[in-house]
Design an enzyme around this catalytic site. Structure first.
Site, PDB file in Angstrom:
ATOM      1  NE  ARG A 263      -3.588  -2.436   2.424  1.00 33.97           N
ATOM      2  CZ  ARG A 263      -4.501  -2.732   3.343  1.00 33.97           C
ATOM      3  NH1 ARG A 263      -4.759  -1.870   4.326  1.00 33.97           N
ATOM      4  NH2 ARG A 263      -5.162  -3.873   3.288  1.00 33.97           N
ATOM      5  NE  ARG A 278      -1.775   4.948  10.385  1.00 36.88           N
ATOM      6  CZ  ARG A 278      -2.952   4.618   9.884  1.00 36.88           C
ATOM      7  NH1 ARG A 278      -3.028   4.090   8.681  1.00 36.88           N
ATOM      8  NH2 ARG A 278      -4.058   4.808  10.568  1.00 36.88           N
ATOM      9  CD  GLU A 350      -7.878  -2.023  11.019  1.00 36.17           C
ATOM     10  OE1 GLU A 350      -7.687  -2.936  10.195  1.00 36.17           O
ATOM     11  OE2 GLU A 350      -7.865  -0.815  10.726  1.00 36.17           O
ATOM     12  CB  SER A 353     -11.226  -4.213   8.678  1.00 34.00           C
ATOM     13  OG  SER A 353     -10.674  -3.096   9.327  1.00 34.00           O
ATOM     14  NE  ARG A 392      -1.587  -0.874  12.793  1.00 34.12           N
ATOM     15  CZ  ARG A 392      -2.507   0.054  12.586  1.00 34.12           C
ATOM     16  NH1 ARG A 392      -3.753  -0.143  12.993  1.00 34.12           N
ATOM     17  NH2 ARG A 392      -2.185   1.179  11.978  1.00 34.12           N
TER      18      ARG A 392
END
Length: 423
Positions: A263, A278, A350, A353, A392
């Site tokens: 990404r 990130r 997070e 999702s 994470r």
């Protein structure tokens, strides 16, 4: 919502959905333009049909006159004019349909009725598990990770740039351990079919799962080719049955895949960018499910629980958050975020999702099922969720299981995979 033939009938539902997402002001002009284009499309279709009918009558009369030895020059001239008019109208129709298709591809999904209205402030914690560790004395994962030789941020940046990580020694082995543990549980206990998919996909695949055209600037594209590095295995796995009709007796179905993910947009400058929070490239195990509309809610709960079970076995305190309409992703109809507590940074992170898309993706990708032999095909419902994302989770392990001497206790379920009890 992607079928122009039913667009006008769904406009009021669409407007209400965008209002709940807090995007009506932004998208109202697009919706209005879509309504105008759909009216234009129908008008042009009718005009084309009328002129084709007139041309058929004209052709029949030309044939009759020629057979009777009569002159048909005027009719031939008018027939050519009709043909030119039809060609012009069909060009207009193609342009209107292309613009309408682009509009529909840029309008988000309508969220389900139980999704809270509003923005991020309306997100709702619906489940918690475990006791979050106090932040006192807990160091952030990037300090522990580099001190213990688990990853090398500087050399990752040297090789590729910021947002790329080199895992080393036990850190590299921990990554492999997580992959094997996650996949084993999903396959052996949760009944998923394991697949290994390409990390390069075409434009049709990215469009089907809603990454394109909306988020093209966030994707890594291959130079001189209309191909992209995947942001998640959701893309190739969901597209396994693009443009196919599935036997309804096989639903529901689950697939699980490991992949590297890429990404370009890894967060705003200075926000959650340290350590593993990130990054531009990361590893993840992804769950994808196909089901019927009637199975949708049950399958969403099932998918989410499949991810939660992993966190419970890792012993990481976490919570399930039902995202509001304004905070729900572009293609999702409902989304639960699973967040772990990271005491070293004092934040909820997070790690998954879990989303249901209703038939939003399936309409774009033309994924259908036949409920029973001879019955008309219907669009499947698609769902996906991380099961789980590695960076994470690793950050959470390093902070939650951190010891006063700087070592990190390995969660018991990972020890057979890792071959060690301490990092």
């Amino acid at each position: 919502m992607h079928d122009p033939r039913v667009f006008r009938e769904q406009v009021e539902l669409l407007r209400e959905g965008m209002r709940r997402r807090q995007k009506l002001d932004e998208l109202a002009p697009l919706i209005d333009r879509g309504v105008a284009l759909e009216l234009e499309r129908r008008t042009v279709i009718q005009a084309v049909e009328e002129r084709k009918a007139a041309r058929n009558v004209n052709s029949q009369e030309v044939a009759r006159r020629k057979k009777a030895g009569e002159s048909a020059d005027e009719l031939i001239t008018s027939g050519r004019a009709l043909g030119e008019e039809i060609q012009r109208l069909e060009t207009e129709l193609a342009a209107a349909e292309s613009e309408l298709r682009d509009i529909l591809l840029n309008i988000p999904n309508v969220t389900l009725a139980d999704v809270p209205e509003g923005g991020e402030e309306a997100n709702k914690v619906v489940r918690t598990w475990g006791e979050p560790r106090k932040t006192d004395g807990v160091r952030p994962h990037w300090e522990i990770g580099e001190e213990r030789g688990l990853f090398d941020l500087a050399r990752g940046a040297k090789i590729s740039g910021s947002g790329f990580i080199v895992f080393r020694g036990l850190g590299a082995r921990l990554t492999r351990a997580l992959m094997n543990f996650f996949i084993d549980v999903h396959v052996r206990e949760h009944g998923y079919e394991e697949v290994w998919v390409p990390v390069v996909v075409n434009r049709a695949s990215m469009t089907g799962t809603t990454q394109l055209p909306k988020f093209e600037e966030d994707m890594y594209a291959l130079r001189d080719e209309d191909l992209f590095l995947i942001p998640t295995a959701e893309v190739p796995v969901t597209n396994l049955y693009r443009d196919e009709i599935i036997d309804g007796a096989t639903l529901s179905r689950g697939f699980v895949a490991y992949s590297a993910c890429f990404r370009r947009e890894a967060g705003a400058a200075g926000k959650d960018t340290r350590g593993l929070l990130r990054v531009h490239e990361f590893d993840k195990v992804e769950m994808v499910r196909y089901c019927t509309p009637e199975q949708g809610d049950e399958e969403h709960e099932r998918l989410t629980r499949n991810a939660e079970i992993l966190l419970e076995r890792l012993g990481l305190p976490h919570r399930r958050v039902l995202l509001s309409a304004g905070d729900t992703g572009f293609g999702a109809a409902r989304c639960y975020d699973l967040e772990i507590w990271a005491p070293g940074v004092g934040k909820w992170l997070e790690v998954s999702s879990c989303s249901t898309f209703s038939d939003f993706q399936a309409r774009r990708a033309n994924i259908r099922y036949r409920p029973a032999p001879g019955e008309k095909p219907r669009f499947v419902y698609t769902l996906n969720g991380s099961g789980l994302a590695f960076p994470r989770v690793i950050a959470g392990i390093l902070e939650h299981y951190q010891q006063p001497d700087g070592t990190v206790t390995v969660p018991e379920v990972l020890r057979p995979y890792l071959g060690a009890s301490v990092l």
